[in-house]
Write a protein that holds these residues in place. Structure first.
Motif, PDB file in Angstrom:
ATOM      1  N   SER A 181      27.785  -1.430 -22.047  1.00  0.00           N
ATOM      2  CA  SER A 181      27.430  -0.109 -21.515  1.00  0.00           C
ATOM      3  C   SER A 181      26.716  -0.232 -20.176  1.00  0.00           C
ATOM      4  O   SER A 181      26.954   0.560 -19.260  1.00  0.00           O
ATOM      5  CB  SER A 181      26.582   0.674 -22.512  1.00  0.00           C
ATOM      6  OG  SER A 181      25.326   0.060 -22.688  1.00  0.00           O
ATOM      7  N   THR A 182      25.850  -1.225 -20.033  1.00  0.00           N
ATOM      8  CA  THR A 182      25.182  -1.437 -18.742  1.00  0.00           C
ATOM      9  C   THR A 182      26.182  -1.877 -17.684  1.00  0.00           C
ATOM     10  O   THR A 182      26.130  -1.423 -16.536  1.00  0.00           O
ATOM     11  CB  THR A 182      24.062  -2.486 -18.880  1.00  0.00           C
ATOM     12  OG1 THR A 182      23.150  -2.059 -19.886  1.00  0.00           O
ATOM     13  CG2 THR A 182      23.329  -2.673 -17.577  1.00  0.00           C
ATOM     14  N   ARG A 187      27.048  -4.364 -27.282  1.00  0.00           N
ATOM     15  CA  ARG A 187      27.183  -2.953 -26.933  1.00  0.00           C
ATOM     16  C   ARG A 187      26.334  -2.608 -25.712  1.00  0.00           C
ATOM     17  O   ARG A 187      26.793  -1.934 -24.779  1.00  0.00           O
ATOM     18  CB  ARG A 187      26.776  -2.086 -28.118  1.00  0.00           C
ATOM     19  CG  ARG A 187      26.907  -0.614 -27.867  1.00  0.00           C
ATOM     20  CD  ARG A 187      26.613   0.189 -29.139  1.00  0.00           C
ATOM     21  NE  ARG A 187      26.443   1.567 -28.818  1.00  0.00           N
ATOM     22  CZ  ARG A 187      25.250   2.165 -28.709  1.00  0.00           C
ATOM     23  NH1 ARG A 187      24.155   1.485 -28.924  1.00  0.00           N
ATOM     24  NH2 ARG A 187      25.173   3.436 -28.406  1.00  0.00           N
ATOM     25  N   ARG A 188      25.090  -3.074 -25.688  1.00  0.00           N
ATOM     26  CA  ARG A 188      24.214  -2.807 -24.545  1.00  0.00           C
ATOM     27  C   ARG A 188      24.736  -3.466 -23.278  1.00  0.00           C
ATOM     28  O   ARG A 188      24.687  -2.890 -22.192  1.00  0.00           O
ATOM     29  CB  ARG A 188      22.795  -3.296 -24.832  1.00  0.00           C
ATOM     30  CG  ARG A 188      22.052  -2.377 -25.787  1.00  0.00           C
ATOM     31  CD  ARG A 188      20.606  -2.749 -25.879  1.00  0.00           C
ATOM     32  NE  ARG A 188      20.010  -2.691 -24.542  1.00  0.00           N
ATOM     33  CZ  ARG A 188      18.722  -2.832 -24.309  1.00  0.00           C
ATOM     34  NH1 ARG A 188      17.904  -3.065 -25.299  1.00  0.00           N
ATOM     35  NH2 ARG A 188      18.244  -2.774 -23.089  1.00  0.00           N
ATOM     36  N   TYR A 230      19.943 -11.728 -26.864  1.00  0.00           N
ATOM     37  CA  TYR A 230      20.445 -11.144 -28.111  1.00  0.00           C
ATOM     38  C   TYR A 230      21.252 -12.178 -28.898  1.00  0.00           C
ATOM     39  O   TYR A 230      21.132 -12.269 -30.120  1.00  0.00           O
ATOM     40  CB  TYR A 230      21.320  -9.913 -27.827  1.00  0.00           C
ATOM     41  CG  TYR A 230      20.548  -8.622 -27.740  1.00  0.00           C
ATOM     42  CD1 TYR A 230      20.114  -7.960 -28.883  1.00  0.00           C
ATOM     43  CD2 TYR A 230      20.263  -8.040 -26.516  1.00  0.00           C
ATOM     44  CE1 TYR A 230      19.420  -6.773 -28.813  1.00  0.00           C
ATOM     45  CE2 TYR A 230      19.559  -6.857 -26.426  1.00  0.00           C
ATOM     46  CZ  TYR A 230      19.141  -6.223 -27.579  1.00  0.00           C
ATOM     47  OH  TYR A 230      18.449  -5.056 -27.512  1.00  0.00           O
ATOM     48  N   ASN A 265      21.166  -8.353 -16.825  1.00  0.00           N
ATOM     49  CA  ASN A 265      21.999  -7.889 -17.939  1.00  0.00           C
ATOM     50  C   ASN A 265      22.579  -9.076 -18.706  1.00  0.00           C
ATOM     51  O   ASN A 265      22.609  -9.085 -19.942  1.00  0.00           O
ATOM     52  CB  ASN A 265      23.112  -6.983 -17.402  1.00  0.00           C
ATOM     53  CG  ASN A 265      23.862  -6.264 -18.481  1.00  0.00           C
ATOM     54  OD1 ASN A 265      23.323  -5.939 -19.529  1.00  0.00           O
ATOM     55  ND2 ASN A 265      25.131  -5.991 -18.229  1.00  0.00           N
TER      56      ASN A 265
END
Length: 98
Positions: free
Chosen positions: A88-89, A84-85, A41, A34
């Motif tokens: 959330s993960t 955001r990813r 990104y 993660n």
């Protein structure tokens, strides 16, 4: 992975909690993956920004400036999606039992 490989790897616990160790290691791998995804990104967003800044401030052609602004917007978008990813993960991992 055979019986001997498990003995040699050191994952076998005296009380037979080998699956707990495996689950903990899998969780750590997921957390590291993660973080690597977030860094990818960020790297992509920086690439768009590095291309967009000179296009907006140094170039005289209107089309190049428009493309520069689009590049800056894409960089901000990639950064927002990545964060955001990541969050959330991370929240999903926090909800799972340890």
């Amino acid at each position: 992975m055979g019986y001997r490989a498990r003995e040699e790897s050191g994952l076998s616990m005296p009380d037979g909690s080998e699956t707990q160790v495996r689950d903990r290691l899998a969780r750590q791998r997921t957390e590291l993956a993660n973080e690597r995804t977030l860094l990818a990104y960020i790297r992509t967003a920086l690439g768009f920004v590095i291309v967009g800044v000179p296009a907006v401030w140094l170039m005289e052609q209107p089309l190049v400036r428009v493309l520069g602004w689009l590049s800056l917007a894409a960089g901000a978008g990639f950064l927002a999606v990545g964060i955001r990813r990541f969050l959330s993960t991370k929240a999903g991992l926090a909800q799972e039992p340890k």
